[in-house]
Write an enzyme that holds these catalytic residues in place. Sequence first.
Site, PDB file in Angstrom:
ATOM      1  N   PHE A 123      15.943  -6.909 -13.048  1.00 24.23           N
ATOM      2  CA  PHE A 123      15.867  -6.886 -11.584  1.00 24.23           C
ATOM      3  C   PHE A 123      14.563  -7.544 -11.176  1.00 24.23           C
ATOM      4  O   PHE A 123      13.486  -6.961 -11.324  1.00 24.23           O
ATOM      5  CB  PHE A 123      15.910  -5.414 -11.158  1.00 24.23           C
ATOM      6  CG  PHE A 123      16.025  -5.143  -9.690  1.00 24.23           C
ATOM      7  CD1 PHE A 123      17.254  -5.227  -9.044  1.00 24.23           C
ATOM      8  CD2 PHE A 123      14.912  -4.753  -8.957  1.00 24.23           C
ATOM      9  CE1 PHE A 123      17.367  -4.926  -7.683  1.00 24.23           C
ATOM     10  CE2 PHE A 123      15.014  -4.456  -7.598  1.00 24.23           C
ATOM     11  CZ  PHE A 123      16.256  -4.539  -6.974  1.00 24.23           C
ATOM     12  N   THR A 126       9.631  -7.742  -7.878  1.00 25.80           N
ATOM     13  CA  THR A 126       8.171  -7.745  -7.784  1.00 25.80           C
ATOM     14  C   THR A 126       7.580  -9.079  -8.219  1.00 25.80           C
ATOM     15  O   THR A 126       8.074  -9.712  -9.158  1.00 25.80           O
ATOM     16  CB  THR A 126       7.609  -6.599  -8.661  1.00 25.80           C
ATOM     17  OG1 THR A 126       8.082  -5.369  -8.121  1.00 25.80           O
ATOM     18  CG2 THR A 126       6.091  -6.589  -8.681  1.00 25.80           C
ATOM     19  N   GLU A 127       6.521  -9.484  -7.530  1.00 28.30           N
ATOM     20  CA  GLU A 127       5.814 -10.728  -7.864  1.00 28.30           C
ATOM     21  C   GLU A 127       4.323 -10.425  -8.002  1.00 28.30           C
ATOM     22  O   GLU A 127       3.867  -9.373  -7.559  1.00 28.30           O
ATOM     23  CB  GLU A 127       6.040 -11.766  -6.749  1.00 28.30           C
ATOM     24  CG  GLU A 127       7.495 -12.120  -6.578  1.00 28.30           C
ATOM     25  CD  GLU A 127       7.721 -13.227  -5.552  1.00 28.30           C
ATOM     26  OE1 GLU A 127       6.758 -13.580  -4.822  1.00 28.30           O
ATOM     27  OE2 GLU A 127       8.849 -13.733  -5.485  1.00 28.30           O
ATOM     28  N   PRO A 128       3.566 -11.373  -8.553  1.00 30.42           N
ATOM     29  CA  PRO A 128       2.127 -11.117  -8.677  1.00 30.42           C
ATOM     30  C   PRO A 128       1.490 -10.760  -7.324  1.00 30.42           C
ATOM     31  O   PRO A 128       0.621  -9.904  -7.246  1.00 30.42           O
ATOM     32  CB  PRO A 128       1.573 -12.441  -9.215  1.00 30.42           C
ATOM     33  CG  PRO A 128       2.713 -13.058  -9.952  1.00 30.42           C
ATOM     34  CD  PRO A 128       3.952 -12.655  -9.196  1.00 30.42           C
ATOM     35  N   SER A 132       4.379  -3.500  -3.308  1.00 29.67           N
ATOM     36  CA  SER A 132       4.915  -2.666  -2.220  1.00 29.67           C
ATOM     37  C   SER A 132       5.465  -3.525  -1.084  1.00 29.67           C
ATOM     38  O   SER A 132       6.476  -3.194  -0.458  1.00 29.67           O
ATOM     39  CB  SER A 132       3.807  -1.752  -1.674  1.00 29.67           C
ATOM     40  OG  SER A 132       3.424  -0.815  -2.649  1.00 29.67           O
ATOM     41  N   ARG A 267       1.419  28.418 -32.427  1.00 29.36           N
ATOM     42  CA  ARG A 267      -0.025  28.291 -32.633  1.00 29.36           C
ATOM     43  C   ARG A 267      -0.729  29.595 -32.274  1.00 29.36           C
ATOM     44  O   ARG A 267      -0.503  30.144 -31.184  1.00 29.36           O
ATOM     45  CB  ARG A 267      -0.542  27.149 -31.752  1.00 29.36           C
ATOM     46  CG  ARG A 267      -2.016  27.085 -31.566  1.00 29.36           C
ATOM     47  CD  ARG A 267      -2.632  26.118 -32.504  1.00 29.36           C
ATOM     48  NE  ARG A 267      -4.037  25.907 -32.187  1.00 29.36           N
ATOM     49  CZ  ARG A 267      -4.928  25.542 -33.092  1.00 29.36           C
ATOM     50  NH1 ARG A 267      -4.555  25.351 -34.356  1.00 29.36           N
ATOM     51  NH2 ARG A 267      -6.183  25.355 -32.747  1.00 29.36           N
ATOM     52  N   GLU A 362       9.200   1.287  -8.550  1.00 30.93           N
ATOM     53  CA  GLU A 362      10.331   1.564  -7.640  1.00 30.93           C
ATOM     54  C   GLU A 362       9.852   2.273  -6.364  1.00 30.93           C
ATOM     55  O   GLU A 362      10.533   3.137  -5.817  1.00 30.93           O
ATOM     56  CB  GLU A 362      11.447   2.325  -8.367  1.00 30.93           C
ATOM     57  CG  GLU A 362      11.952   1.511  -9.556  1.00 30.93           C
ATOM     58  CD  GLU A 362      13.375   1.775  -9.963  1.00 30.93           C
ATOM     59  OE1 GLU A 362      14.162   2.225  -9.111  1.00 30.93           O
ATOM     60  OE2 GLU A 362      13.700   1.500 -11.124  1.00 30.93           O
TER      61      GLU A 362
HETATM   62  N1  COS Z   1      18.662   0.242   2.872  1.00 34.75           N
HETATM   63  C1  COS Z   1      19.208  -0.761   3.579  1.00 34.75           C
HETATM   64  N2  COS Z   1      18.492  -1.574   4.387  1.00 34.75           N
HETATM   65  C2  COS Z   1      17.175  -1.356   4.469  1.00 34.75           C
HETATM   66  C3  COS Z   1      16.540  -0.313   3.766  1.00 34.75           C
HETATM   67  C4  COS Z   1      17.337   0.507   2.946  1.00 34.75           C
HETATM   68  N3  COS Z   1      16.808   1.515   2.244  1.00 34.75           N
HETATM   69  N4  COS Z   1      15.222  -0.337   4.040  1.00 34.75           N
HETATM   70  C5  COS Z   1      15.022  -1.356   4.893  1.00 34.75           C
HETATM   71  N5  COS Z   1      16.205  -1.961   5.150  1.00 34.75           N
HETATM   72  C6  COS Z   1      16.418  -3.094   6.056  1.00 34.75           C
HETATM   73  C7  COS Z   1      16.020  -2.699   7.459  1.00 34.75           C
HETATM   74  O1  COS Z   1      17.116  -2.096   8.147  1.00 34.75           O
HETATM   75  C8  COS Z   1      15.636  -4.002   8.070  1.00 34.75           C
HETATM   76  O2  COS Z   1      16.792  -4.694   8.453  1.00 34.75           O
HETATM   77  P1  COS Z   1      16.830  -5.533   9.845  1.00 34.75           P
HETATM   78  O3  COS Z   1      15.872  -6.671   9.630  1.00 34.75           O
HETATM   79  O4  COS Z   1      18.251  -5.960   9.968  1.00 34.75           O
HETATM   80  O5  COS Z   1      16.377  -4.599  10.926  1.00 34.75           O
HETATM   81  C9  COS Z   1      15.024  -4.777   6.910  1.00 34.75           C
HETATM   82  O6  COS Z   1      15.555  -4.177   5.720  1.00 34.75           O
HETATM   83  C10 COS Z   1      13.516  -4.717   6.883  1.00 34.75           C
HETATM   84  O7  COS Z   1      13.166  -3.352   6.858  1.00 34.75           O
HETATM   85  P2  COS Z   1      11.729  -2.793   7.228  1.00 34.75           P
HETATM   86  O8  COS Z   1      11.285  -3.378   8.521  1.00 34.75           O
HETATM   87  O9  COS Z   1      11.753  -1.320   7.095  1.00 34.75           O
HETATM   88  O10 COS Z   1      10.838  -3.442   6.085  1.00 34.75           O
HETATM   89  P3  COS Z   1       9.313  -3.308   5.800  1.00 34.75           P
HETATM   90  O11 COS Z   1       8.792  -4.676   5.543  1.00 34.75           O
HETATM   91  O12 COS Z   1       8.664  -2.432   6.827  1.00 34.75           O
HETATM   92  O13 COS Z   1       9.293  -2.583   4.373  1.00 34.75           O
HETATM   93  C11 COS Z   1       8.957  -0.821   2.861  1.00 34.75           C
HETATM   94  C12 COS Z   1       9.501  -1.275   4.210  1.00 34.75           C
HETATM   95  C13 COS Z   1       7.467  -1.014   2.742  1.00 34.75           C
HETATM   96  C14 COS Z   1       9.246   0.639   2.834  1.00 34.75           C
HETATM   97  C15 COS Z   1       9.704  -1.591   1.741  1.00 34.75           C
HETATM   98  O14 COS Z   1       9.209  -2.892   1.641  1.00 34.75           O
HETATM   99  C16 COS Z   1       9.601  -0.913   0.403  1.00 34.75           C
HETATM  100  O15 COS Z   1      10.360   0.011   0.098  1.00 34.75           O
HETATM  101  N6  COS Z   1       8.636  -1.361  -0.434  1.00 34.75           N
HETATM  102  C17 COS Z   1       8.553  -0.902  -1.792  1.00 34.75           C
HETATM  103  C18 COS Z   1       9.243  -1.866  -2.647  1.00 34.75           C
HETATM  104  C19 COS Z   1       9.377  -1.354  -4.019  1.00 34.75           C
HETATM  105  O16 COS Z   1       9.914  -0.280  -4.251  1.00 34.75           O
HETATM  106  N7  COS Z   1       8.866  -2.142  -4.962  1.00 34.75           N
HETATM  107  C20 COS Z   1       8.885  -1.784  -6.320  1.00 34.75           C
HETATM  108  C21 COS Z   1       9.987  -2.475  -6.999  1.00 34.75           C
HETATM  109  S1  COS Z   1      10.016  -1.955  -8.641  1.00 34.75           S
HETATM  110  S2  COS Z   1      11.711  -2.622  -9.145  1.00 34.75           S
END
Ligand code: COS
Length: 383
Positions: A123, A126-128, A132, A267, A362
């Site tokens: 999957f 994530t990028e450099p 978040s 122990r 995640e």
């Molecule tokens: N399910 C479905 N759609 C979602 C969603 C979800 N859980 N969360 C957000 N969306 C949609 C929103 O509805 C919005 O859609 P519209 O543009 O049509 O309105 C769009 O995605 C953007 O959402 P939002 O404005 O909430 O995005 P943000 O940039 O504010 O980001 C966070 C929210 C920070 C919470 C999000 O970027 C996040 O979860 N970051 C963490 C990422 C992560 O887990 N990284 C680790 C990966 S390890 S594999």
Amino acid sequence: MDLSLNDEQQAFRDLARDFLDREAVPHRTQWDRDEQVDLAIIPKMAEIGFFGLTIPEEYGGLGGDYLTYVLGMEELGRADSALRGIVSVSNGLFGKSVLGFGTEEQKQEWLPRIAAGTALGCFGLTEPGTGSDAGNLTSRARRDGTDYVLNGQKLFITNGTWADVALVFARTSDDGARGVTAFLVPTDAPGFEAREIKGKLGLRGQATAELFLSDVRVPESARLGDEGQGFKIAMTTLDKGRVSVAAGCVGIVQGCLESSVSYAKERTQFGRPLAGFQLVQELISDMSVDADAARLLVWRCADLIDRGEPFGVAASKAKLFASEAAVRAANNAIQVYGGAGYVDEHPAEKYLRDARVMTLYEGTSQIQKLLIGRAETGIAAFV
Ligand code: COS
């Protein structure tokens, strides 16, 4: 909600525990030292059904309910989180994205092989420069006739060097999160390179990689979902991924509890078993409460998913609590073991090293709190 397991759920949990106690637990320390699990376990895990949990029978999976899936993830977390990660990413993050958003052809192409464990998925979100802030990713996909040409870099990608296929999120327009599109990229495509990241604190047995995409050409049929739908696909999938991580953390807490109880009974100090000291019982009691509380939060998510109800905020709560509980429990387990817990002859130190990333990947604990706070207040706080 009925908290008793049915016969099939119970049977799968017993089968999984029995298998892992034989095939993983005796080897996990060596795998950790080698920084690689023995890949011969992958087909054996597939035979038990780990890679086909939640994939419908028509695509070669077990088609089980979500509670069975989280039971499997708990057992994997108790045995070795490196194995849990391999399954959670291939069957979970990759498989569920394809199942949820793929065309019939894409499902037929990948899901039977993922379920059989003959192909692994990864999957690539994530990028450099974007962890978040996933909506700000910079990898690019440029249209060229009926193809797309992908360029960019991905970081911390579980299964990266072992995967046959990568779900890559890349930008098709500059419209923020709305400009992200998802692609199914075979890892043998020219221009695709994966390099393993060594020297991790934990999860050493799994391959975590950096991906480099240099003019990687894929046909339009490799696009998952519509242009601009990628961020939603990622977020929807991560909602479920967070349940999977949380379930693995329940397994860590459970493993810490079981091993601490057993060591504390064996122990002796000051002429009596450690288990007879109140301050040791306090450590054990805290683990026991954390195991129950985290498990209940995870099972609630499974119940919501199985009934088709919204579960995103419940998933954030489960992931937040269970991951922090796993770090707490592993730290306490080392305290019970004393100096012996600092050495990898006992499982406590590996549990701690493996648990530590659970509050990061995640979605960090801070991101989960923002999502919970946003749901409670209706206000999207500035991240
Ligand atoms: N399910 C479905 N759609 C979602 C969603 C979800 N859980 N969360 C957000 N969306 C949609 C929103 O509805 C919005 O859609 P519209 O543009 O049509 O309105 C769009 O995605 C953007 O959402 P939002 O404005 O909430 O995005 P943000 O940039 O504010 O980001 C966070 C929210 C920070 C919470 C999000 O970027 C996040 O979860 N970051 C963490 C990422 C992560 O887990 N990284 C680790 C990966 S390890 S594999």
